[in-house]
Write a protein that holds these residues in place. Structure first.
Motif, PDB file in Angstrom:
ATOM      1  N   LEU A  65      -0.655   8.124  10.418  1.00 38.66           N
ATOM      2  CA  LEU A  65      -0.523   8.404   8.988  1.00 38.66           C
ATOM      3  C   LEU A  65       0.868   8.899   8.586  1.00 38.66           C
ATOM      4  CD1 LEU A  65      -3.996   9.927   8.082  1.00 38.66           C
ATOM      5  CD2 LEU A  65      -3.071   7.691   7.455  1.00 38.66           C
ATOM      6  N   GLY A  66       1.521   9.645   9.445  1.00 39.25           N
ATOM      7  CA  GLY A  66       2.868  10.118   9.122  1.00 39.25           C
ATOM      8  C   GLY A  66       3.832   8.965   8.937  1.00 39.25           C
ATOM      9  N   LEU A  67       3.780   8.006   9.842  1.00 42.66           N
ATOM     10  CA  LEU A  67       4.643   6.830   9.755  1.00 42.66           C
ATOM     11  C   LEU A  67       4.253   5.975   8.550  1.00 42.66           C
ATOM     12  CD1 LEU A  67       6.947   5.217  11.046  1.00 42.66           C
ATOM     13  CD2 LEU A  67       5.221   4.084  12.477  1.00 42.66           C
ATOM     14  N   VAL A  68       2.961   5.832   8.312  1.00 43.95           N
ATOM     15  CA  VAL A  68       2.465   5.063   7.167  1.00 43.95           C
ATOM     16  C   VAL A  68       3.005   5.657   5.862  1.00 43.95           C
ATOM     17  CG1 VAL A  68       0.352   4.582   5.836  1.00 43.95           C
ATOM     18  CG2 VAL A  68       0.424   4.131   8.299  1.00 43.95           C
ATOM     19  N   ARG A  69       2.931   6.969   5.744  1.00 42.07           N
ATOM     20  CA  ARG A  69       3.427   7.634   4.522  1.00 42.07           C
ATOM     21  C   ARG A  69       4.938   7.506   4.401  1.00 42.07           C
ATOM     22  NH1 ARG A  69      -0.653  12.055   5.967  1.00 42.07           N
ATOM     23  NH2 ARG A  69      -2.426  11.483   4.664  1.00 42.07           N
ATOM     24  N   ALA A  70       5.658   7.683   5.504  1.00 39.37           N
ATOM     25  CA  ALA A  70       7.117   7.595   5.465  1.00 39.37           C
ATOM     26  C   ALA A  70       7.596   6.207   5.048  1.00 39.37           C
ATOM     27  CB  ALA A  70       7.695   7.956   6.836  1.00 39.37           C
ATOM     28  N   LEU A  71       6.831   5.182   5.426  1.00 33.36           N
ATOM     29  CA  LEU A  71       7.218   3.809   5.116  1.00 33.36           C
ATOM     30  C   LEU A  71       6.551   3.270   3.852  1.00 33.36           C
ATOM     31  CD1 LEU A  71       7.120   2.349   8.727  1.00 33.36           C
ATOM     32  CD2 LEU A  71       9.157   2.862   7.337  1.00 33.36           C
ATOM     33  N   ASP A  72       5.762   4.109   3.183  1.00 37.72           N
ATOM     34  CA  ASP A  72       5.092   3.715   1.949  1.00 37.72           C
ATOM     35  C   ASP A  72       4.177   2.508   2.161  1.00 37.72           C
ATOM     36  OD1 ASP A  72       4.490   4.090  -0.752  1.00 37.72           O
ATOM     37  OD2 ASP A  72       6.071   2.720  -1.416  1.00 37.72           O
ATOM     38  N   ILE A  73       3.422   2.536   3.262  1.00 36.58           N
ATOM     39  CA  ILE A  73       2.447   1.487   3.545  1.00 36.58           C
ATOM     40  C   ILE A  73       1.204   1.795   2.711  1.00 36.58           C
ATOM     41  CG2 ILE A  73       1.029   0.360   5.321  1.00 36.58           C
ATOM     42  CD1 ILE A  73       4.067  -0.011   5.759  1.00 36.58           C
ATOM     43  N   LEU A  74       0.829   0.889   1.821  1.00 34.31           N
ATOM     44  CA  LEU A  74      -0.269   1.158   0.898  1.00 34.31           C
ATOM     45  C   LEU A  74      -1.541   0.401   1.224  1.00 34.31           C
ATOM     46  CD1 LEU A  74       1.784   1.129  -2.420  1.00 34.31           C
ATOM     47  CD2 LEU A  74       1.130   3.097  -1.006  1.00 34.31           C
ATOM     48  N   LYS A  75      -1.453  -0.678   2.019  1.00 34.30           N
ATOM     49  CA  LYS A  75      -2.647  -1.438   2.374  1.00 34.30           C
ATOM     50  C   LYS A  75      -2.425  -2.138   3.700  1.00 34.30           C
ATOM     51  CE  LYS A  75      -3.150  -5.629   0.460  1.00 34.30           C
ATOM     52  NZ  LYS A  75      -3.464  -6.659  -0.501  1.00 34.30           N
ATOM     53  N   THR A  76      -3.524  -2.571   4.295  1.00 34.55           N
ATOM     54  CA  THR A  76      -3.439  -3.326   5.540  1.00 34.55           C
ATOM     55  C   THR A  76      -3.997  -4.718   5.299  1.00 34.55           C
ATOM     56  OG1 THR A  76      -5.583  -2.478   6.296  1.00 34.55           O
ATOM     57  CG2 THR A  76      -3.600  -1.285   7.028  1.00 34.55           C
ATOM     58  N   PRO A  77      -3.433  -5.710   5.966  1.00 31.97           N
ATOM     59  CA  PRO A  77      -2.254  -5.623   6.812  1.00 31.97           C
ATOM     60  C   PRO A  77      -0.962  -5.570   6.000  1.00 31.97           C
ATOM     61  CG  PRO A  77      -2.997  -7.891   6.725  1.00 31.97           C
ATOM     62  CD  PRO A  77      -3.992  -7.074   5.930  1.00 31.97           C
ATOM     63  N   THR A  78      -0.020  -4.816   6.518  1.00 36.35           N
ATOM     64  CA  THR A  78       1.357  -4.846   6.043  1.00 36.35           C
ATOM     65  C   THR A  78       2.207  -5.203   7.243  1.00 36.35           C
ATOM     66  OG1 THR A  78       1.064  -3.241   4.255  1.00 36.35           O
ATOM     67  CG2 THR A  78       3.297  -3.466   5.151  1.00 36.35           C
ATOM     68  N   VAL A  79       3.133  -6.130   7.053  1.00 39.54           N
ATOM     69  CA  VAL A  79       4.011  -6.586   8.126  1.00 39.54           C
ATOM     70  C   VAL A  79       5.455  -6.277   7.753  1.00 39.54           C
ATOM     71  CG1 VAL A  79       4.821  -8.577   9.445  1.00 39.54           C
ATOM     72  CG2 VAL A  79       2.421  -8.444   8.748  1.00 39.54           C
ATOM     73  N   LEU A  80       6.158  -5.655   8.685  1.00 42.52           N
ATOM     74  CA  LEU A  80       7.594  -5.419   8.541  1.00 42.52           C
ATOM     75  C   LEU A  80       8.304  -6.329   9.535  1.00 42.52           C
ATOM     76  CD1 LEU A  80       7.664  -1.507   8.527  1.00 42.52           C
ATOM     77  CD2 LEU A  80       7.389  -3.059   6.581  1.00 42.52           C
ATOM     78  N   VAL A  81       9.365  -6.974   9.095  1.00 45.15           N
ATOM     79  CA  VAL A  81      10.196  -7.783   9.978  1.00 45.15           C
ATOM     80  C   VAL A  81      11.477  -6.988  10.197  1.00 45.15           C
ATOM     81  CG1 VAL A  81      11.394  -9.968  10.318  1.00 45.15           C
ATOM     82  CG2 VAL A  81       9.227  -9.923   9.066  1.00 45.15           C
ATOM     83  N   LEU A  82      11.740  -6.655  11.463  1.00 47.26           N
ATOM     84  CA  LEU A  82      12.929  -5.878  11.820  1.00 47.26           C
ATOM     85  C   LEU A  82      13.946  -6.774  12.496  1.00 47.26           C
ATOM     86  CD1 LEU A  82      11.213  -2.790  13.542  1.00 47.26           C
ATOM     87  CD2 LEU A  82      11.521  -3.234  11.097  1.00 47.26           C
ATOM     88  N   ASP A  83      15.225  -6.496  12.255  1.00 47.60           N
ATOM     89  CA  ASP A  83      16.263  -7.216  12.989  1.00 47.60           C
ATOM     90  C   ASP A  83      16.444  -6.563  14.357  1.00 47.60           C
ATOM     91  OD1 ASP A  83      17.870  -4.927  12.599  1.00 47.60           O
ATOM     92  OD2 ASP A  83      19.155  -5.900  11.110  1.00 47.60           O
ATOM     93  N   ALA A  84      17.407  -7.022  15.126  1.00 49.61           N
ATOM     94  CA  ALA A  84      17.606  -6.517  16.491  1.00 49.61           C
ATOM     95  C   ALA A  84      17.947  -5.027  16.520  1.00 49.61           C
ATOM     96  CB  ALA A  84      18.702  -7.326  17.185  1.00 49.61           C
TER      97      ALA A  84
END
Length: 127
Positions: free
Chosen positions: A83-102
């Motif tokens: 939940l801490g990471l979810v709140r920090a990243l403003d994740i509001l629903k599932t699934p949420t996908v983040l694409v990260l670079d290298a």
């Protein structure tokens, strides 16, 4: 960690498909935060919940893409357990996908079940 600040794009109108956002400027994640190693070229980070049917389909799509594209990792995170990471990243629903670079910078964000072609296109921005 700064909250994601980019505006959400309008829904693309496809039933069951999600919303896509552009780069989340300033947001960078590392292996310690995610609990797994980043991919050499890019990382697909999926936030899921236990009873989410689209999350299972998303897991299959992202896993398939990660196997097809060298240097790409797929990390699935249980949103309820982090939940801490979810709140920090403003994740509001599932699934949420983040694409990260290298380097672990968030280059794309999408909610809802993605199509394989959309994931591959988003990876084009990350590699």
């Amino acid at each position: 960690m700064p909250a994601a600040g980019a505006a959400t794009a309008p829904d693309d109108g496809r039933s069951g498909r999600g919303r896509v956002r552009e780069r989340d400027d300033g947001v960078r994640l590392d292996a310690a935060q995610l609990g797994a190693a980043l991919g050499e070229r890019a990382t697909l980070v999926q936030f899921s919940s236990a009873f989410c049917a689209p999350c299972r389909a998303t897991r299959r799509v992202l896993g398939e893409v990660a196997r097809m594209v060298p240097g790409v990792a797929h990390i699935e995170i249980d949103a309820e357990a982090r939940l801490g990471l979810v709140r920090a990243l403003d994740i509001l629903k599932t699934p949420t996908v983040l694409v990260l670079d290298a380097d672990g910078r968030v280059v794309r964000r999408a909610t809802g079940q993605p199509r394989t072609a959309d994931v591959i296109a988003a990876l084009g921005e990350a590699v």
